[in-house]
Design a protein around this motif. Structure first.
Motif, short mmCIF file in Angstrom:
data_model
loop_
_atom_site.label_atom_id
_atom_site.label_comp_id
_atom_site.label_asym_id
_atom_site.label_seq_id
_atom_site.Cartn_x
_atom_site.Cartn_y
_atom_site.Cartn_z
N ALA A 88 0.84 -1.20 0.00
CA ALA A 88 0.00 0.00 0.00
C ALA A 88 0.87 1.24 0.00
N SER A 89 0.31 2.31 -0.52
CA SER A 89 1.01 3.60 -0.43
C SER A 89 -0.01 4.62 0.04
N SER A 90 0.43 5.86 0.19
CA SER A 90 -0.46 6.87 0.75
C SER A 90 -1.62 7.16 -0.19
N GLY A 211 12.65 6.01 -5.20
CA GLY A 211 11.55 6.22 -4.25
C GLY A 211 11.27 7.69 -4.00
N GLU A 212 12.21 8.53 -4.38
CA GLU A 212 12.02 9.98 -4.25
C GLU A 212 12.92 10.64 -5.30
N GLY A 213 12.66 11.91 -5.54
CA GLY A 213 13.43 12.62 -6.55
C GLY A 213 14.83 12.96 -6.06
N TYR A 234 12.93 4.13 -10.91
CA TYR A 234 11.61 4.77 -10.76
C TYR A 234 10.52 3.71 -10.73
N GLY A 235 9.51 3.99 -9.95
CA GLY A 235 8.35 3.12 -9.95
C GLY A 235 7.30 3.70 -9.04
N MET A 236 6.20 2.98 -8.93
CA MET A 236 5.14 3.45 -8.05
C MET A 236 4.27 2.27 -7.69
N SER A 237 3.78 2.25 -6.46
CA SER A 237 3.05 1.09 -5.96
C SER A 237 1.95 0.64 -6.92
N GLU A 238 1.15 1.60 -7.36
CA GLU A 238 0.00 1.25 -8.18
C GLU A 238 0.41 0.49 -9.45
N ILE A 240 3.33 -1.32 -9.86
CA ILE A 240 3.98 -2.58 -9.43
C ILE A 240 4.86 -2.31 -8.21
N GLY A 241 5.41 -1.09 -8.13
CA GLY A 241 6.42 -0.74 -7.13
C GLY A 241 7.64 -0.31 -7.91
N PRO A 242 8.88 -0.46 -7.36
CA PRO A 242 10.04 -0.24 -8.22
C PRO A 242 9.96 -1.30 -9.32
N ARG A 298 -2.60 7.92 -14.43
CA ARG A 298 -1.95 9.23 -14.34
C ARG A 298 -1.02 9.24 -13.12
N THR A 299 0.28 9.19 -13.40
CA THR A 299 1.24 9.10 -12.29
C THR A 299 1.41 10.44 -11.58
N LYS A 300 1.09 11.55 -12.28
CA LYS A 300 1.30 12.92 -11.76
C LYS A 300 2.77 13.30 -11.73
N GLY A 324 9.25 16.84 -11.11
CA GLY A 324 8.31 17.35 -10.10
C GLY A 324 6.99 16.63 -10.27
N ARG A 325 5.96 17.14 -9.61
CA ARG A 325 4.65 16.50 -9.71
C ARG A 325 3.59 17.53 -10.08
N THR A 326 2.51 17.02 -10.63
CA THR A 326 1.43 17.94 -11.01
C THR A 326 0.42 18.10 -9.88
N LEU A 330 3.73 15.39 -1.34
CA LEU A 330 5.08 15.67 -0.85
C LEU A 330 5.77 14.34 -0.60
N ILE A 331 7.06 14.30 -0.79
CA ILE A 331 7.78 13.07 -0.44
C ILE A 331 8.75 13.41 0.68
N VAL A 332 8.49 12.84 1.85
CA VAL A 332 9.30 13.14 3.04
C VAL A 332 10.00 11.85 3.45
N VAL A 335 8.64 8.79 1.95
CA VAL A 335 7.23 8.47 2.24
C VAL A 335 6.35 9.52 1.56
N ASN A 336 5.34 9.03 0.84
CA ASN A 336 4.45 9.97 0.15
C ASN A 336 3.45 10.55 1.13
N VAL A 337 3.32 11.85 1.11
CA VAL A 337 2.41 12.51 2.04
C VAL A 337 1.55 13.51 1.28
O1 DLL Z 1 8.38 4.83 -4.33
C1 DLL Z 1 8.38 2.79 -5.60
C2 DLL Z 1 9.85 2.79 -5.60
C3 DLL Z 1 10.53 2.31 -4.50
C4 DLL Z 1 10.55 3.19 -6.71
C5 DLL Z 1 11.90 2.25 -4.51
C6 DLL Z 1 11.95 3.12 -6.74
C7 DLL Z 1 12.61 2.64 -5.64
P1 DLL Z 1 5.41 4.80 -4.05
O2 DLL Z 1 5.69 4.76 -2.62
O3 DLL Z 1 4.05 4.44 -4.53
O4 DLL Z 1 6.38 3.85 -4.82
O5 DLL Z 1 5.76 6.26 -4.57
C8 DLL Z 1 5.66 6.57 -5.93
O6 DLL Z 1 7.44 8.17 -5.66
O7 DLL Z 1 4.97 8.65 -8.18
C9 DLL Z 1 7.21 9.45 -7.61
O8 DLL Z 1 6.57 10.68 -7.30
C10 DLL Z 1 8.15 9.07 -6.48
N1 DLL Z 1 9.34 8.38 -7.01
C11 DLL Z 1 9.62 7.08 -7.00
N2 DLL Z 1 10.83 6.88 -7.58
C12 DLL Z 1 11.29 8.08 -7.97
C13 DLL Z 1 12.47 8.55 -8.62
C14 DLL Z 1 7.74 3.94 -4.86
N3 DLL Z 1 13.46 7.73 -8.99
C15 DLL Z 1 6.12 7.99 -6.17
N4 DLL Z 1 12.56 9.88 -8.86
C16 DLL Z 1 6.21 8.32 -7.63
C17 DLL Z 1 11.60 10.75 -8.49
C18 DLL Z 1 10.32 9.05 -7.61
N5 DLL Z 1 10.49 10.36 -7.86
#
Ligand code: DLL
Length: 438
Positions: A88-90, A211-213, A234-238, A240-242, A298-300, A324-326, A330-332, A335-337
Motif C-alpha cells: 500500500a502507499s499513501s 523512491g524519491e526525486g 523509478y516506480g510506483m506502488s499502483e 507494481i512498485g520499483p 496518471r502518475t502525476k 516534479g509533480r502535477t 510531498l515526499i518526506v 514516504v508519500n504525504v
Molecule cells: O516509491 C516505488 C519505488 C521504491 C521506486 C523504490 C523506486 C525505488 P510509491 O511509494 O508508490 O512507490 O511512490 C511513488 O514516488 O509517483 C514518484 O513521485 C516518487 N518516485 C519514485 N521513484 C522516484 C524517482 C515507490 N526515482 C512515487 N525519482 C512516484 C523521483 C520518484 N520520484
C-alpha cells in the motif's frame, strides 16, 4: 550484461507485444471490473474498439481517486484468494491506496527488478544491503526478490539504525546499497562520524536509489561521498512498485520495461498526448499485470521520453529524471504525504482549530516535517501537561496515518496567517541549504 532478450527487441517487436498486451488487459478489466466497464461504456467504447496502441488515446484515464473510490479491492480483476501479497502507499485522505499481487505478478516483479539491477551493474557476486523500510512500502520487498533472483546476497537491514547499518556494511562486505538518495547521504555522514571512511573502509561499489526525486548535484554528492556509481530507479506502488524503469551504467535516463508498461506523456491541463522529448505528465498502461492492471494511469510525475538509441545496446524508451509533480503530494524521507491526509487528521481533533501550516526542513540530509497547529481555545494554554498530551496525540495520529514523524508546534489561537485567496499552507525549505533544525 543484459538480463532479458526483451530489453533489446526491435521497435516493431515491442509494438507487437504492446498491442497484444493492451488487448488482453482490456478484456481482462472489462470482463472482471464493473467499475471499468461502466467507465468505458460512458465513453462508448468496448475492448473491440481498441485495435492497437494508437487507439490508447481514446481510453479513459485512471487516477488515484479511482482506487480510493474502490478501496480496498474493488479494481482487482482476481478474487482475494488468488492474491498472495498486498502492499500500500499513501492515499489522498485517511485510507491508503492498496495494491495486490498474484503469484504471477510477483514473478513478473522480481523479473523486472532482476533486469534493472543487472542493467545498473549488479551481479550474483554482490552483497546488497536493502535500507528501504520493509513493510507496506514496495521498495524493500521489490528490490529484495529481484536481487535474490540474480543470485546476489541480500541483507534486509531495512531503514534506520544507521550506525548498525554501517557496521553490517563493513562486516558483511556490502557492495550495493539500496536506499533513498537522501538516506544514502545521511548514512555517509554517520559513517564518517563514527570513524568509518566510506571510500576506504568499505567495499561498496554501487547504489540503487529511488523512491524519491534527486538532482544530478545530489547524485554527484552521493558518488563522491561513497566513491560509488549511483543509479536511479523509478516506480510506483499502483504500477507494481520499483521495476517500472531504471538507469543503466551510462546514466542517461531510465529504461522503461516496455514489454510490461506502455508510457505516454500528456499535457496535464489539456490531457493531449505530447510528442517525444516534450515534458509533461507520465501516464502508464500496464499490460501484463494480473491482479491490478491499470489503464492510462496518471502518475502525476513530470518527465519526458526519448527513443534515441542507448550506448548500452538496450532498445527500450528512456524517461528523464522526474522534474516534479502535477499534484501537491510531498515526499518526506521517501514516504508519500498528501497535505489532505494531514488536514484529515488535524480536523478530527476538537482541541485544535482548522488552521495549520506545514514547513518542510532539512537537518543534514534528512527531511523533517514541522506542523504548526492553532489551538481551538486558550484554556489549554494553562496546562502544560494537557498541551504535551495533545502534542503527543497529534504526533501519534500522524505517525499512524502517514507513517512519518512530524514535529508539532502548538500555537495560540488566531496567530497563524489567514488567507483571502488560496491558502498557502506548505513551505518547502529543503532546497534552501544549511541546517534548518537545531
Ligand atoms: O516509491 C516505488 C519505488 C521504491 C521506486 C523504490 C523506486 C525505488 P510509491 O511509494 O508508490 O512507490 O511512490 C511513488 O514516488 O509517483 C514518484 O513521485 C516518487 N518516485 C519514485 N521513484 C522516484 C524517482 C515507490 N526515482 C512515487 N525519482 C512516484 C523521483 C520518484 N520520484
Amino acid at each position: 550484461m543484459i538480463w532479458a532478450r526483451e530489453e533489446i527487441l526491435t521497435r516493431s517487436e515491442i509494438i507487437n507485444i504492446q498491442n497484444k498486451g493492451l488487448k488482453d488487459t482490456l478484456n481482462r478489466i472489462y470482463n472482471n471490473v464493473p467499475y471499468y466497464k461502466e467507465k468505458m461504456k460512458a465513453k462508448k467504447i468496448t475492448p473491440k474498439d481498441i485495435e492497437t496502441i494508437i487507439d490508447l488515446k481514446n481510453l479513459p484515464f485512471t487516477e488515484k481517486d479511482d482506487l480510493r473510490k474502490n478501496y480496498p479491492f474493488g479494481l482487482f480483476t482476481v478474487k482475494k484468494d488468488e492474491l498472495i501479497r498486498i502492499h500500500a502507499s499513501s492515499g489522498t485522505t485517511g485510507k491508503p491506496t492498496v495494491v495486490g499481487y498474484t503469484r504471477k505478478d510477483l514473478e513478473t516483479w522480481s523479473e523486472l527488478i532482476a533486469r534493472l539491477v543487472t542493467m545498473a551493474g549488479a551481479t550474483q557476486k554482490d552483497v546488497a544491503q536493502i535500507a528501504f523500510g520493509y513493510g507496506l512500502f514496495t521498495g524493500a520487498f521489490g528490490l529484495h526478490y529481484g536481487l535474490e533472483k540474480i543470485g546476489a546476497l541480500v541483507v534486509p537491514s531495512s531503514s534506520g539504525n544507521t550506525e548498525k547499518q554501517i557496521m553490517l556494511m563493513k562486516d558483511f562486505g556490502t557492495t550495493i546499497l539500496v536506499s533513498t538518495p537522501s538516506y544514502a547521504l545521511h548514512m555517509a555522514e554517520v559513517a564518517k562520524k563514527i570513524g568509518v571512511n566510506p571510500k576506504e573502509d568499505l567495499n561498496l561499489k554501487m547504489g540503487l536509489f529511488g523512491g524519491e526525486g534527486s538532482t544530478e548535484a545530489m547524485r554527484n554528492e552521493i558518488q563522491n561521498a561513497w566513491g560509488i556509481l549511483a543509479t536511479e530507479n523509478y516506480g510506483m506502488s499502483e504500477l507494481i512498485g520499483p521495476g517500472v524503469s531504471g538507469e543503466c551504467t551510462h546514466l542517461c535516463g531510465m529504461h522503461i520495461c516496455e514489454d510490461h508498461f506502455i508510457p505516454e506523456i500528456i499535457d496535464p491541463d489539456t490531457k493531449e498526448v505530447l510528442p517525444e522529448g516534450e515534458e509533461g505528465e507520465l501516464v502508464i498502461t500496464t499490460i501484463t499485470k494480473e491482479a491490478l492492471p491499470l489503464i492510462r494511469y496518471r502518475t502525476k510525475d513530470i518527465t519526458s521520453l526519448t527513443y534515441e538509441p542507448c550506448a548500452c545496446g538496450r532498445t527500450t524508451v528512456r524517461m528523464a529524471k522526474i522534474q516534479g509533480r502535477t499534484d501537491d503530494m510531498l515526499i518526506v524521507r521517501g514516504v508519500n504525504v498528501f497535505p489532505s491526509q494531514i488536514e484529515d487528521v488535524l480536523l478530527k481533533m476538537k482541541e485544535i482549530g482548522p488552521h495549520y501550516e506545514i514547513v518542510l526542513k532539512k537537518r543534514g540530509y534528512l527531511d523533517f516535517m514541522e506542523i504548526k497547529v492553532e489551538l481551538a481555545d486558550e484554556s489549554l494554554l494553562e496546562s502544560y501537561s494537557a498541551l504535551e498530551r495533545l502534542e503527543k496525540k497529534i504526533k501519534h495520529q500522524l505517525q499512524v496515518i502517514l507513517g512519518v514523524d512530524a514535529i508539532i508546534k502548538l500555537v495560540e489561537p488566531k496567530t497563524l496567517q489567514r488567507f483571502v485567496g488560496k491558502a498557502k499552507r506548505i513551505t518547502d525549505l529543503r532546497n534552501e541549504g544549511g541546517n534548518q533544525i537545531g
